[in-house]
Design an enzyme around this catalytic site. Structure first.
Site, PDB file in Angstrom:
ATOM      1  N   ASP A  75     -50.542 -33.394   9.965  1.00  0.00           N
ATOM      2  CA  ASP A  75     -49.571 -32.301   9.993  1.00  0.00           C
ATOM      3  C   ASP A  75     -48.562 -32.551  11.112  1.00  0.00           C
ATOM      4  O   ASP A  75     -48.927 -32.976  12.214  1.00  0.00           O
ATOM      5  CB  ASP A  75     -50.295 -30.962  10.208  1.00  0.00           C
ATOM      6  CG  ASP A  75     -49.445 -29.780   9.823  1.00  0.00           C
ATOM      7  OD1 ASP A  75     -49.772 -29.084   8.851  1.00  0.00           O
ATOM      8  OD2 ASP A  75     -48.416 -29.538  10.524  1.00  0.00           O
ATOM      9  N   ASN A 103     -53.827 -22.132   2.038  1.00  0.00           N
ATOM     10  CA  ASN A 103     -52.990 -20.933   2.019  1.00  0.00           C
ATOM     11  C   ASN A 103     -52.358 -20.802   0.638  1.00  0.00           C
ATOM     12  O   ASN A 103     -51.873 -21.785   0.077  1.00  0.00           O
ATOM     13  CB  ASN A 103     -51.897 -21.042   3.082  1.00  0.00           C
ATOM     14  CG  ASN A 103     -52.468 -21.073   4.493  1.00  0.00           C
ATOM     15  OD1 ASN A 103     -53.450 -20.402   4.784  1.00  0.00           O
ATOM     16  ND2 ASN A 103     -51.863 -21.867   5.363  1.00  0.00           N
ATOM     17  N   GLY A 112     -49.653 -17.079   3.540  1.00  0.00           N
ATOM     18  CA  GLY A 112     -48.917 -17.850   4.551  1.00  0.00           C
ATOM     19  C   GLY A 112     -48.509 -19.235   4.084  1.00  0.00           C
ATOM     20  O   GLY A 112     -48.221 -20.113   4.906  1.00  0.00           O
ATOM     21  N   GLN A 113     -48.437 -19.437   2.759  1.00  0.00           N
ATOM     22  CA  GLN A 113     -48.043 -20.755   2.249  1.00  0.00           C
ATOM     23  C   GLN A 113     -46.544 -20.959   2.456  1.00  0.00           C
ATOM     24  O   GLN A 113     -45.736 -20.084   2.121  1.00  0.00           O
ATOM     25  CB  GLN A 113     -48.396 -20.866   0.759  1.00  0.00           C
ATOM     26  CG  GLN A 113     -48.151 -22.256   0.191  1.00  0.00           C
ATOM     27  CD  GLN A 113     -48.593 -22.376  -1.268  1.00  0.00           C
ATOM     28  OE1 GLN A 113     -49.010 -21.401  -1.889  1.00  0.00           O
ATOM     29  NE2 GLN A 113     -48.481 -23.577  -1.802  1.00  0.00           N
ATOM     30  N   HIS A 147     -52.091 -27.945  -0.867  1.00  0.00           N
ATOM     31  CA  HIS A 147     -52.621 -28.781   0.212  1.00  0.00           C
ATOM     32  C   HIS A 147     -53.802 -28.085   0.878  1.00  0.00           C
ATOM     33  O   HIS A 147     -53.842 -26.858   0.985  1.00  0.00           O
ATOM     34  CB  HIS A 147     -51.547 -29.112   1.250  1.00  0.00           C
ATOM     35  CG  HIS A 147     -50.771 -27.931   1.733  1.00  0.00           C
ATOM     36  ND1 HIS A 147     -49.743 -27.358   1.015  1.00  0.00           N
ATOM     37  CD2 HIS A 147     -50.876 -27.193   2.864  1.00  0.00           C
ATOM     38  CE1 HIS A 147     -49.257 -26.330   1.677  1.00  0.00           C
ATOM     39  NE2 HIS A 147     -49.922 -26.198   2.805  1.00  0.00           N
ATOM     40  N   HIS A 188     -55.717 -27.875   4.442  1.00  0.00           N
ATOM     41  CA  HIS A 188     -55.664 -28.195   5.874  1.00  0.00           C
ATOM     42  C   HIS A 188     -57.075 -28.582   6.323  1.00  0.00           C
ATOM     43  O   HIS A 188     -58.026 -27.822   6.098  1.00  0.00           O
ATOM     44  CB  HIS A 188     -55.241 -26.971   6.694  1.00  0.00           C
ATOM     45  CG  HIS A 188     -53.862 -26.460   6.420  1.00  0.00           C
ATOM     46  ND1 HIS A 188     -52.795 -26.688   7.261  1.00  0.00           N
ATOM     47  CD2 HIS A 188     -53.365 -25.700   5.405  1.00  0.00           C
ATOM     48  CE1 HIS A 188     -51.710 -26.094   6.789  1.00  0.00           C
ATOM     49  NE2 HIS A 188     -52.029 -25.479   5.663  1.00  0.00           N
TER      50      HIS A 188
HETATM   51  P1  AMP Z   1     -48.720 -24.055   4.683  1.00  0.00           P
HETATM   52  O1  AMP Z   1     -48.131 -23.064   5.648  1.00  0.00           O
HETATM   53  O2  AMP Z   1     -50.174 -23.832   4.381  1.00  0.00           O
HETATM   54  O3  AMP Z   1     -47.870 -24.168   3.427  1.00  0.00           O
HETATM   55  O4  AMP Z   1     -48.705 -25.452   5.419  1.00  0.00           O
HETATM   56  C1  AMP Z   1     -47.610 -26.308   5.419  1.00  0.00           C
HETATM   57  C2  AMP Z   1     -47.847 -27.297   6.527  1.00  0.00           C
HETATM   58  O5  AMP Z   1     -47.019 -28.433   6.318  1.00  0.00           O
HETATM   59  C3  AMP Z   1     -47.517 -26.785   7.927  1.00  0.00           C
HETATM   60  O6  AMP Z   1     -48.693 -26.841   8.742  1.00  0.00           O
HETATM   61  C4  AMP Z   1     -46.431 -27.743   8.425  1.00  0.00           C
HETATM   62  O7  AMP Z   1     -46.560 -28.021   9.799  1.00  0.00           O
HETATM   63  C5  AMP Z   1     -46.662 -28.952   7.571  1.00  0.00           C
HETATM   64  N1  AMP Z   1     -45.527 -29.806   7.344  1.00  0.00           N
HETATM   65  C6  AMP Z   1     -44.280 -29.452   6.956  1.00  0.00           C
HETATM   66  N2  AMP Z   1     -43.504 -30.532   6.780  1.00  0.00           N
HETATM   67  C7  AMP Z   1     -44.289 -31.619   7.061  1.00  0.00           C
HETATM   68  C8  AMP Z   1     -44.074 -33.038   7.066  1.00  0.00           C
HETATM   69  N3  AMP Z   1     -42.886 -33.563   6.739  1.00  0.00           N
HETATM   70  N4  AMP Z   1     -45.103 -33.837   7.415  1.00  0.00           N
HETATM   71  C9  AMP Z   1     -46.303 -33.315   7.755  1.00  0.00           C
HETATM   72  N5  AMP Z   1     -46.567 -31.995   7.759  1.00  0.00           N
HETATM   73  C10 AMP Z   1     -45.577 -31.150   7.428  1.00  0.00           C
END
Ligand code: AMP
Ligand code: ZN
Length: 111
Positions: A29, A84, A90-91, A97, A99
């Protein structure tokens, strides 16, 4: 389709990849919330966990997440898997994905 995580899966956008198999790819991340914070995604696009159907291999996705946790040395200390979904979940990125969080004690309840 203009999807950030599809572009990461196809390596059009660089990322710090830690694991990959036929079904899934895992990368660090960008904004880590724990010493280990890896995202595990299916290579095949689906918007979110609630949009999955028969063609989506959730077993493979979760198995990949556990494999990543083991590769990160979290097998004995424990770890947290988070998915999420949608606005209240909180997506922020609409490609499913998981985490993988570890390397510190997690609190509960989540924010
Ligand atoms: P969510 O809030 O569950 O949709 O998680 C999205 C996650 O993607 C967040 O933790 C961001 O920090 C992460 N994220 C966004 N852009 C990138 C990227 N280019 N490379 C790696 N992680 C990313
Ligand atoms: Zn996608």
């Amino acid at each position: 389709m203009d999807c950030l995580f599809c572009k990461i899966a196809s390596k059009e956008i660089p990322s710090d990849i830690v694991y990959e198999n036929d079904e899934a790819i895992a990368f660090r991340d960008l904004n880590p919330q724990a010493p280990t914070h890896v995202l595990v995604i299916p290579k095949k696009h689906v918007d979110s966990i609630s949009k999955t159907g028969e063609g989506d291999n959730l077993q493979a996705l979760m198995a990949a997440a556990v494999e990543v946790a083991k590769l990160e040395g979290l097998e004995h200390t424990g770890f947290r898997l988070v998915i999420n979904d949608g606005q209240h979940g909180g997506q922020t990125v609409f490609h499913l994905h998981v985490h993988v969080l570890g390397g510190r004690v997690m609190t509960w309840p989540p924010g």
